[in-house]
Design a protein around this motif. Structure first.
Motif, mmCIF file in Angstrom:
data_model
loop_
_atom_site.group_PDB
_atom_site.id
_atom_site.type_symbol
_atom_site.label_atom_id
_atom_site.label_comp_id
_atom_site.label_asym_id
_atom_site.label_seq_id
_atom_site.Cartn_x
_atom_site.Cartn_y
_atom_site.Cartn_z
ATOM 1 N N THR A 108 -16.597 -3.731 -1.498
ATOM 2 C CA THR A 108 -16.858 -5.078 -1.330
ATOM 3 C C THR A 108 -16.377 -6.252 -1.975
ATOM 4 O O THR A 108 -16.929 -7.345 -2.097
ATOM 5 N N GLN A 109 -15.241 -5.646 -2.681
ATOM 6 C CA GLN A 109 -14.559 -6.821 -3.826
ATOM 7 C C GLN A 109 -13.481 -7.847 -3.272
ATOM 8 O O GLN A 109 -13.319 -8.784 -3.978
ATOM 9 N N PHE A 132 -8.990 0.562 -10.301
ATOM 10 C CA PHE A 132 -9.353 1.716 -9.688
ATOM 11 C C PHE A 132 -8.098 1.585 -8.236
ATOM 12 O O PHE A 132 -7.960 0.454 -7.961
ATOM 13 N N GLU A 184 0.787 -1.175 0.025
ATOM 14 C CA GLU A 184 0.060 -0.119 -0.007
ATOM 15 C C GLU A 184 0.747 1.363 -0.031
ATOM 16 O O GLU A 184 0.684 2.251 -0.815
ATOM 17 N N HIS A 244 -10.900 0.141 -16.095
ATOM 18 C CA HIS A 244 -10.696 -1.155 -15.571
ATOM 19 C C HIS A 244 -10.330 -1.450 -14.094
ATOM 20 O O HIS A 244 -10.607 -2.236 -13.401
ATOM 21 N N ASP A 252 -19.177 -1.025 -6.797
ATOM 22 C CA ASP A 252 -18.462 -2.124 -5.797
ATOM 23 C C ASP A 252 -17.471 -1.792 -5.321
ATOM 24 O O ASP A 252 -17.002 -1.992 -4.216
ATOM 25 N N ALA A 253 -16.431 -1.454 -6.118
ATOM 26 C CA ALA A 253 -15.136 -0.935 -5.833
ATOM 27 C C ALA A 253 -14.753 0.139 -4.671
ATOM 28 O O ALA A 253 -14.428 -0.386 -3.669
ATOM 29 N N GLU A 254 -15.685 0.932 -5.150
ATOM 30 C CA GLU A 254 -15.508 2.284 -4.179
ATOM 31 C C GLU A 254 -16.273 1.831 -2.905
ATOM 32 O O GLU A 254 -15.796 2.434 -1.845
ATOM 33 N N HIS A 285 -8.092 2.646 -4.435
ATOM 34 C CA HIS A 285 -8.882 3.230 -3.246
ATOM 35 C C HIS A 285 -10.246 3.929 -3.704
ATOM 36 O O HIS A 285 -10.348 4.918 -3.344
ATOM 37 N N GLN A 290 -2.298 -1.086 -10.592
ATOM 38 C CA GLN A 290 -3.162 -0.040 -9.607
ATOM 39 C C GLN A 290 -2.450 1.288 -9.767
ATOM 40 O O GLN A 290 -3.215 2.439 -9.438
ATOM 41 N N PHE A 327 -10.364 -7.264 -2.696
ATOM 42 C CA PHE A 327 -9.058 -7.105 -3.330
ATOM 43 C C PHE A 327 -8.286 -6.565 -2.167
ATOM 44 O O PHE A 327 -8.587 -5.918 -1.178
ATOM 45 N N PRO A 328 -6.604 -6.696 -2.162
ATOM 46 C CA PRO A 328 -5.929 -6.163 -1.027
ATOM 47 C C PRO A 328 -5.652 -4.678 -1.540
ATOM 48 O O PRO A 328 -5.647 -4.173 -2.666
ATOM 49 N N HIS A 329 -4.844 -4.214 -0.305
ATOM 50 C CA HIS A 329 -4.301 -2.797 -0.649
ATOM 51 C C HIS A 329 -4.935 -1.610 -1.408
ATOM 52 O O HIS A 329 -4.457 -0.907 -2.084
ATOM 53 N N GLY A 330 -6.395 -1.720 -1.434
ATOM 54 C CA GLY A 330 -7.078 -0.552 -1.992
ATOM 55 C C GLY A 330 -7.318 -0.609 -3.474
ATOM 56 O O GLY A 330 -7.879 -0.107 -4.141
ATOM 57 N N LEU A 331 -6.773 -1.922 -4.058
ATOM 58 C CA LEU A 331 -7.087 -2.206 -5.392
ATOM 59 C C LEU A 331 -8.789 -2.478 -5.829
ATOM 60 O O LEU A 331 -9.425 -3.215 -4.818
ATOM 61 N N GLY A 332 -9.067 -1.972 -6.707
ATOM 62 C CA GLY A 332 -10.609 -2.195 -7.035
ATOM 63 C C GLY A 332 -10.595 -2.376 -8.528
ATOM 64 O O GLY A 332 -9.707 -1.950 -9.439
ATOM 65 N N GLY A 333 -11.509 -3.152 -8.953
ATOM 66 C CA GLY A 333 -11.550 -3.551 -10.518
ATOM 67 C C GLY A 333 -12.884 -3.505 -11.084
ATOM 68 O O GLY A 333 -14.084 -3.700 -10.425
#
Lengths: 324, 324, 324, 324
Positions: D95-96, C126, C13, C124, D90-92, C128, C270, D98-104
């Protein structure tokens, strides 16, 4: 049970809030409940349903699932697209590569889960971000599906005593209600009285408006999403008070269209699903069953209407069977 | 009824031809028939089925329909892919554009029709280019689907008396038969005798091998398409002679795998579907029902197992409900 | 340009936040920007690309799109399923109903947009909850798709000068890097130096690791999602500083797997997508092109790689063409 | 090159047979050929195409691929349905998993391959059961797809010199031809003469009728399948004689609708695809390119139009890029 007063057409939000407050079942079956009104459908009711099998005749209450359906692509709801992975033409021609003369056909379908005859799940509709039983909508239904009240949780439950209320026949002209006709509590009770089969706790109600019969005769037109007869917003209290387990109609949207407020979209859903926890069926086909019931005067039957248990679905196709 | 002699493992084509000749129902219900063995399921049988509802408890016999299923893509059979058209997360966030606080979720599925719990339709399998009742395969199933015996023709029929034959429990070790175990006519009759519920004309048979219980415990592995217990090819005459309306198993492929010939692929299907006109269910889940039946000693029930009526389908998903 | 120091493996992070800060292009092209690094690809660069066409030979850099691909269903990513709506077998048999001897075949596909050769769109990935250019993820990508940076916004732009960096050939053993090999800035620069084609602002980079060649030889195995060579997290500054327009690899995930932190998932994504605004291509096939480049010593070409403009897509399939 | 005499409107079958005989390329490139007229597109032509890049400006010639397209379900051709597997909302919301703030975000599409901008493959149309080069249709296209001339065989080839023939502008009223207008050889040659760019062997022709501009202005109406301007059946000999590599239009069906025979369906296809082996593009969007060409008087460009290589496809979507 008294009929709800017709609300101010300029204030859907206030009317919905008031009805929601009067009709709320939140917490009634505990904080973890996922069944809503299916809790009313108990073993005794299933025995009562089975006792309705007198002749042994069965009816499918499903429309067909195919490309010739009523969907026009609203919010990406297309009609089902069924394609073949293997065909008899190939099998007969001998290009499939199976041994000893075996040939096979196989197929696949792409379909919106509410494209044809279906049950709405409890995750289908929210009120101001709240789902059934007071959960937050975003905790319940993500892009992974309904993680709490997915339709698979109802899979084993929806079989019991069904009652057909042929409001189209009882009240309509030529067996059909016109578009925009709002079925009131009085209409429902008049139909029940005329038919002679009582309706109560745990029953599965089938309300025929005749809208599908007209679409069948005249073409789909705006069957999916357009004007239609249907339940009045004012029936919310009756739907709550009768403690029925579920209710289905032969229309696209269960409630009357246009809706009964100046600016509104499916306000009765907004009370029934998140607050009452009511299972609502749409686009069912009651015509053959209705003809039989009119002929023998018996309006009750054993109904098995288990939705296809697509994990996490907020609605699911079903082939309901009524056996008399 | 006598058991078929185990045939020459080097001659599947001969064995199939002989069994097909002995067991053929072609023409039995007229040239236009589309129901096959469902003709055996009459109103009296449905009344007998309803009479099996003693307690009012219901069981879904469906596996779930989702991406975590057993399919591995063989012949393009993937697991169902369920995606959302609208979600609760969006509803809660307020980006959907509906009035008065309404939010909605909606969804869509892509799935091979035989990806999970299903009925084979009569257009699923051919023998040397011949479909059920002697029709030419290419006249029946084109790329438009099954134009004659599409699964929708069976939609209203499949409800009646069900009987669970828990062969896994009666004969297996720990309630499960090993892969490659060919269930014989003697096994079926021994199970019937042990359980005490007779099987006859018009019944819907549910044969539990325990294969699904093992997959549930150990992971799917090759559940879809690999080795498995299942019906022996030699049961063809029994399946024909008992005049059952349909039969379902908890396995991917109904019959034993590997098949009992040196080079073969589903030879029992090749007799049962095009020649007997038998309705075969696959990938059903009998485990909860079986536990209940073992506990109360009652192996019969009312079964409603109407396939989703996808027009022209050669197989279709189903959520079968057993009510005891 | 200096190589980023290898960061603390226990603090993904922190490392991501630091790299994001150093490499951010937010606001560089205005608040409304949807093109990210495609802004570097200007008309002069396209003319330079066209000038690379010396022989007129063309190469497709796409893998095929079919059921035999590497996907295993992770997060519902299946392989493409292609089915027919009409076939030649039916046409030849004469069952299609067209006049004067016309016959037709038609087809349909169901596929995850990132199932095979593709571009990642800017929606694709994001960081945080933040998307490219600092937008909130939930404002950009809802269940209706990417409403801001959908792949269609890039549709006309991705054609220009391409350069193949065959790192597998330059550094690997037998033309292939092993799984887990993290390609560093030094590796990239060594490959550029060895090949002799400069890389700069607006170029489209094609980085060959040899991973696909191995999958082609040994079977897919865990090509989709498993261990792989790929870009090191430490190349983020180089990717930012060179001002390339896009970069594609012959691997599933662009960056090295396992990732270079103790607990991590695609940390370089990321940084690259939401912060740099970099277009990343995955699962491209460079093998035929690489052989040609090795043979004639020319590593630059005109590249046309316009993604299929599926409205709102966060990634899209592409058939990239390289012309030398 | 002479224009074909307008044939007897009552005899499509005779006219097609005669044109097919005159224009046949069967065997011209050997018995195994799968490229048809793409054989005309050689390396010299690609160099000539690259030489057309003078300014470096690029145009996408694709329509968008989405639910708002022109398809109405004819023969199961729906518009593309694009759904999300993961979203920014969902990323924001976090609820996904993923670690360390990753969203997809990730997505999937279901679409008929000819729903929007596309190339017809050589397996798309048959004449009396014969496919391109004289093969039997049922040997070429089964329910497994086109096993011989699948679109992937063309994947690397379709890039070269493109020429826009803006017949709508040259001959039409306000830049648009009316529905039912049959573009003749004389019209094509007049447009070429007016524009000043020669057309010849190996070129990729883009014929603008203005039909799409009208649909964009007035709504889709019957754009997909209804009346339209298009090529006259009488241009078959010209299409054959010019030895072009391919031709695309901004209409649904390439040829004029209604067709020029009393009872007919796409008779020009029946000559062009199986007999000439001609690659036909449909539903392309030339409007932005046409405006640019009219402004600078340059009607030629480098065209890269590689179809998505869906294995076995008889048609495929494409995002064609024109670079001037």
């Amino acid at each position: 049970m008294t009929e709800t007063t017709r609300p101010d057409p300029g204030d859907p939000e206030g009317a919905i809030a008031a009805a929601a407050k009067r009709c709320s079942n939140w917490g009634r079956w505990g904080a973890d409940d996922v069944l809503g009104t299916l809790n009313f459908l108990d073993e005794a009711k299933r025995r009562a349903g089975a006792a309705c099998v007198r002749r042994g005749v069965s009816f499918s209450l499903a429309q067909t699932f195919d490309a010739n359906g009523p969907q026009k692509g609203w919010r990406r709801r297309t009609n089902p697209v069924h394609t073949m992975l293997d065909t008899g033409a190939d099998a007969e021609r001998g290009t499939q590569g199976f041994p000893h003369g075996l040939g096979g056909a196989d197929d696949v379908v792409f379909m919106p889960l509410q494209a044809s005859t279906q049950w709405d799940g409890l995750g289908h509709i929210f009120d101001h971000g709240a789902a059934w039983n007071g959960r937050r909508a975003g905790d319940v239904v993500t892009s992974e599906g309904d993680r709490v009240t997915g339709i698979e949780t109802a899979a084993a439950h929806i079989t019991g005593r069904g009652v057909l209320l042929d409001v189209g026949r009882a009240i309509g002209d030529g067996g059909e209600l016109p578009d925009g006709y709002a079925i009131t509590t009085a209409d429902l009770e008049a139909t029940i009285a005329a038919q002679g089969s009582p309706v109560g706790r745990g029953d599965l109600l089938c309300v025929r408006t005749g809208r599908l019969a007209r679409a069948r005769r005249e073409g789909w037109g705006d069957y999916a999403g357009g004007d239609s007869p249907g339940l009045s917003f004012t029936t919310a209290d009756w739907l709550h008070g009768t403690e029925i387990a579920g209710i289905a109609t032969d229309t696209w949207g269960f409630e009357v269209r246009p809706n009964e407020f100046d600016v509104a979209f499916q306000p009765l859903h907004q009370v029934c699903i998140p607050h009452i926890g009511l299972f609502i069926g749409e686009m069912w086909d009651f015509d053959a069953l209705a003809a039989d019931c009119a002929a023998d005067g018996v309006w009750e039957f054993f109904l098995s209407a288990a939705p296809l248990p697509v994990t996490g679905a907020v609605g699911a196709p079903v082939n309901p069977l009524a056996v008399k």
